[in-house]
Design an enzyme around this catalytic site. Structure first.
Site, PDB file in Angstrom:
ATOM      1  N   ASP A 130       0.818  -1.206   0.000  1.00 52.58           N
ATOM      2  CA  ASP A 130       0.000   0.000   0.000  1.00 52.58           C
ATOM      3  C   ASP A 130       0.862   1.270   0.000  1.00 52.58           C
ATOM      4  OD1 ASP A 130      -2.792   1.163   0.608  1.00 52.58           O
ATOM      5  OD2 ASP A 130      -1.587   2.041   2.210  1.00 52.58           O
TER       6      ASP A 130
ATOM      7  N   GLU B  27       1.504  -0.462  -4.934  1.00 53.07           N
ATOM      8  CA  GLU B  27       0.560   0.607  -5.245  1.00 53.07           C
ATOM      9  C   GLU B  27       1.277   1.949  -5.149  1.00 53.07           C
ATOM     10  OE1 GLU B  27      -1.605   2.572  -2.432  1.00 53.07           O
ATOM     11  OE2 GLU B  27      -3.354   2.982  -3.657  1.00 53.07           O
TER      12      GLU B  27
HETATM   13  C1  NOJ Z   1      -4.207   3.404  -0.485  1.00 55.61           C
HETATM   14  C2  NOJ Z   1      -5.411   2.557  -0.254  1.00 55.61           C
HETATM   15  O1  NOJ Z   1      -5.789   1.935  -1.449  1.00 55.61           O
HETATM   16  C3  NOJ Z   1      -6.481   3.469   0.287  1.00 55.61           C
HETATM   17  O2  NOJ Z   1      -7.730   2.848   0.340  1.00 55.61           O
HETATM   18  C4  NOJ Z   1      -6.042   3.944   1.634  1.00 55.61           C
HETATM   19  O3  NOJ Z   1      -6.984   4.869   2.144  1.00 55.61           O
HETATM   20  C5  NOJ Z   1      -4.679   4.633   1.562  1.00 55.61           C
HETATM   21  N1  NOJ Z   1      -3.749   3.894   0.765  1.00 55.61           N
HETATM   22  C6  NOJ Z   1      -4.084   4.774   2.921  1.00 55.61           C
HETATM   23  O4  NOJ Z   1      -3.659   3.546   3.403  1.00 55.61           O
END
Ligand code: NOJ
Length: 640
Positions: free
Chosen positions: A240, A309
Site C-alpha cells: 500500500d 501501489e
Molecule cells: C491506499 C489505499 O488503497 C487506500 O484505500 C487507503 O486509504 C490509503 N492507501 C491509505 O492507506
C-alpha cells in the site's frame, strides 16, 4: 515357425523401427511442453481479483463482509476462472480508514473472523487453485497500535518508531506545524501529540501516523510481519501507498503547485519532499530480496510476489520493476493508466498511447499489468459508461501481461452515487464536508457485492449493511447474469477462457488507432490463428474497415462479442478487399469485439490432434506387436 509367420515377424520388427522414428523425439516433447506450460511463472499471466472484504459477503448477518463469507464464495471465483486474489486489509483495526489503519499487523480483525478462519481461507483457496495475496500497509499504522502508544510515551526503543517533529511559533507566538505538508486526505499532515509534546506526521488521516522507515528497528519489525504471513501460506503482498514511505529529513516546505487555491488541499503543493524519494526504491528492493529468499527456502510453493501501489510517474514505476543497475524490485508495479490517464472523453489515439507507453518503457523480461478498477476509484461503468463494460474487460484480458479486476467489475456493477452525507463514512469524504463530499467519496465504489435479487442483494441478512446496497441490484446481480443468455459476466468468463490460449500468454502484440473512434490490436504467434481485438471508444456506432489492419482479406471468426453486439460468438465475418459498406465491421457505441483470423491450411488445433493421433496409433502398434510376439513365442522366430 512357418514362412508366413516369419514374414509377419519381420513386418512387425519393421513397424517397430518405424514407430520409434515416429514417436516424439526429446525435442518434440519439449515443443509440446512449451505449448502447455509456456515457461511462464504463475503470476506473469494471472488475473488478480481484488476482494474488498467488508463488502464481499457477510456470513454472520452483522452487515459487514467477513472471511467465512469469502470462503463461501471461493467456488464462485474458481468457476469464473480466477486463480489469484488480493484482499484489502483484514487485520485488527479501529476501521477509521476501513482497515488501512492497522492496530496489530499480525492479527485478524474480529468482525472479519479469526486466525483459524484465515487459515481455512488459505487452505480452501489452495485446494481450488487460488492463491491469496494480502495487503501490506507499511507506511503507517493506527494511532491505536501499541507501537504508537509507546512512541508517544517515549518508551525505550520506540522513541523513533514514527516521524516526530517540534512545531514552530508564528508571529503571534502561536504554535504551528513544522511545515506546510498536507495530508492526502485534506488538511495538515501534522498532528500535535499532547503527551509527547511534539507533532507527528500522518500522510493520510490523523489516526494513521507514518512509521519511520529510517529506523532499522522499524524495518526489521515490518520484515517480521511479512514473514509471519508468508509462513501462513500467502503467495505475496500488495504493498500500500509505497511511494509515501520516506520524507525529506530536514522537513522543508513544499513548493506551491498552482493547481489549487485551498492551502489545506493536497493539490496545493508539489510533493517533492514527501513522495517518490529515492529511498523508496531501496526499500522495495529490500522486500523483493526477502520474498525471493523466502521462495528459495520454501521451494515447495511457487514464487512469492509483490505488487506495489504507487500513483507515480512512468520512470519511477519502471524503476520499481528493475533499476538501472539491474536490481529487481516489484514484480508488478500497478499500472493505473486506464484509471488516471483515460476517461470517457479520450479517443482511440489516447488509448493506444496509453498502452504503448507502458510497453515501451517496461524493462525487458518483465510482465505488463493493467488495472481497470479498485476500491479507491469510480467503477468502469461509472467512469466510461455502462456500455463500455465488455470492451474494457476485453482490453484487460487480451493485452499482454497481468489483468487486475476489482470485485463486481465482472458484472459491470455501478457506483452508487446517491449515498447521503449521513450515510457517508469514507474519511476524505467526511473531511471534505457536506457540500463537497460527493466529489471525493470512495463509498460509492465500495457498496456490497450484488450476488442476487434477494434481500441486500444476497450480500447479508442484516437489517442494515455497513454501506447501502446499490438499488439497481434487482436487475444488476450475478445470479441474473448467470441465468441470462447474454451478460457481462458471461463475456467476462469467455474472456478468461480465451486467455488460456498460448497466443494470449506469449503472442506478439501490435496496436494501432484505425480512426479517432476505433483502435485495434493483434496477438500473433507462429502456428496459431491471429487474435484481433477491435474497440470503439466513441459514443456512436462505427463501421470499421479492417482490411488495412489485417494482412490479407481473411475469414474472421467472432470469439467474444459484447452483450449488445449483433455478432454471435462462432459466427464468420467475411471481409473482402474492396471497401463496400457491407464488408465492414459494425461496432455499436463503446463496444468491442474479439476475432480470430483463420489461417490457411491446417489449424494449430488440428495439427495438435494429428500429432496426438499418431502417438495413439504408435501405442496400439507396439501393443499389437508385443501381443503377437507373446503368442508366437519370440524365441521361436527364425529368420534363417
Ligand atoms: C491506499 C489505499 O488503497 C487506500 O484505500 C487507503 O486509504 C490509503 N492507501 C491509505 O492507506
Amino acid at each position: 515357425m512357418s514362412p508366413g509367420h516369419q514374414i509377419i515377424g519381420a513386418i512387425q520388427l519393421l513397424l517397430l523401427l518405424l514407430c520409434s522414428l515416429l514417436l516424439p523425439t526429446p525435442s518434440m516433447t519439449s515443443l509440446l511442453k512449451t505449448e502447455t506450460d509456456d515457461f511462464i511463472d504463475w503470476w506473469q499471466h494471472a488475473v488478480f481479483y481484488q476482494i474488498y472484504p467488508r463488502s464481499f459477503k457477510d456470513s454472520n448477518g452483522d452487515g459487514i463482509g467477513d472471511l467465512q463469507g469469502i470462503i463461501s464464495k471461493l467456488p464462485y471465483l474458481a468457476e469464473t476462472g480466477i486463480t489469484a486474489t488480493w484482499l484489502s486489509p483484514i487485520f485488527q483495526s479501529p476501521m477509521v480508514d476501513f482497515g488501512y489503519d492497522i492496530s496489530d499487523f499480525k492479527s485478524i480483525q474480529s468482525e472479519y473472523g479469526s486466525m483459524s478462519d484465515f487459515e481455512e481461507l488459505v487452505h480452501t483457496a489452495a485446494r481450488l487453485g487460488i492463491k491469496i495475496i494480502l495487503d501490506f500497509v507499511p507506511n503507517h499504522s493506527s494511532n491505536q497500535h501499541e507501537w504508537f502508544k509507546k512512541s508517544a510515551a517515549r518508551a525505550a526503543g520506540f522513541e523513533d518508531y514514527y516521524v516526530w517533529a517540534d512545531g514552530q511559533l508564528d508571529e503571534l507566538g502561536v504554535r504551528q506545524p513544522p511545515n506546510n505538508w498536507q495530508s492526502v486526505f485534506y488538511g495538515s499532515a501534522w498532528e500535535w501529540n499532547e503527551q509527547r509534546k511534539q507533532y507527528y506526521l500522518h500522510q493520510f488521516t490523523k489516526e494513521q501516523p507514518d512509521l519511520n522507515f529510517r529506523n532499522p528497528v522499524v524495518v526489521q519489525a515490518m520484515d517480521e510481519v511479512l514473514l509471519f504471513w508468508l509462513n501462513k501460506g500467502v503467495a505475496g503482498f500488495r504493498i500500500d501507498a509505497v511511494n509515501h514511505l520516506f520524507e525529506n529529513e530536514t522537513l522543508p516546505d513544499e513548493p506551491l503547485s498552482g493547481q489549487s487555491t485551498d492551502p489545506l488541499s493536497y493539490d496545493y503543493t508539489k510533493h517533492i519532499y514527501t513522495k517518490d524519494l529515492p529511498e523508496v526504491l531501496s526499500m522495495v528492493q529490500h522486500w523483493r530480496k526477502l520474498l525471493d529468499d523466502y521462495t528459495a527456502q520454501h521451494p515447495e510453493d511457487s514464487t512469492r510476489i509483490m505488487m506495489t501501489e504507487a500513483y507515480a510517474g512512468l520512470t519511477e514505476l519502471m524503476n520499481y520493476y528493475e533499476d538501472s543497475s539491474g536490481i529487481m524490485g516489484s514484480h508488478l508495479p500497478f499500472n493505473f493508466h486506464f484509471i488516471t490517464d483515460v476517461n470517457r472523453e479520450s479517443d482511440a489515439r489516447d488509448f493506444v498511447y496509453n498502452v504503448e507507453k507502458w510497453l515501451i518503457y517496461m524493462p525487458r523480461g518483465h510482465a505488463a499489468n493493467w488495472v481497470i478498477g479498485n476500491h479507491d476509484n469510480p467503477r468502469v461503468a461509472s467512469r466510461f459508461g455502462s456500455a463500455s463494460v465488455d470492451a474494457m474487460n476485453m482490453l484487460l484480458m487480451t493485452l499482454p501481461g497481468v489483468a487486475v479486476t476489482y470485485n463486481g467489475e465482472e458484472l459491470g456493477m455501478e457506483d452508487y452515487r446517491d449515498i447521503s452525507w449521513k450515510e457517508t463514512v469514507d474519511p476524505p469524504a467526511r473531511n471534505a464536508g457536506e457540500l463537497k463530499f460527493k466529489m471525493v467519496s470512495r463509498d460509492p465504489v465500495r457498496t456490497p457485492f450484488q450476488w442476487s435479487n434477494a434481500t441486500n442483494a444476497g450480500f447479508s441478512e442484516a437489517a442494515k449493511t455497513w454501506l447501502p446496497v446499490h438499488p439497481n441490484y434487482l436487475e444488476m446481480n450475478l445470479e441474473a447474469q448467470q441465468q441470462a443468455a447474454k451478460s457481462h459476466y458471461r463475456v467476462y468468463r469467455s474472456l478468461i477462457e480465451l486467455r488460456k490460449l498460448p497466443i494470449l500468454r506469449r503472442g506478439k502484440f501490435s496496436i494501432e488507432p484505425l480512426s479517432r473512434a476505433v483502435f485495434a490490436f493483434k496477438r500473433t504467434l507462429k502456428d496459431y490463428d491471429t487474435i484481433i481485438v477491435v474497440i470503439n471508444v466513441s459514443g456512436k456506432e462505427q463501421l470499421v474497415n479492417l482490411t488495412d489492419f489485417i494482412d490479407r482479406p481473411q475469414q474472421l471468426i467472432v470469439e467474444v462479442a459484447g452483450v449488445d453486439s449483433s455478432y454471435e460468438p462462432g459466427a464468420f465475418i467475411f471481409l473482402a478487399n474492396n471497401r463496400s459498406v457491407s464488408q465492414q465491421l459494425r461496432l455499436s457505441a463503446s463496444a468491442g469485439i474479439v476475432l480470430t483470423e483463420k489461417q490457411w491450411g491446417m489449424s494449430p488445433q488440428r495439427r495438435a490432434l494429428v500429432r496426438q493421433l499418431i502417438k495413439s496409433f504408435n501405442v496400439v502398434l507396439v501393443a499389437l506387436l508385443m501381443y503377437n510376439l507373446w503368442r508366437h513365442k519370440w524365441t521361436k522366430v527364425n529368420f534363417n
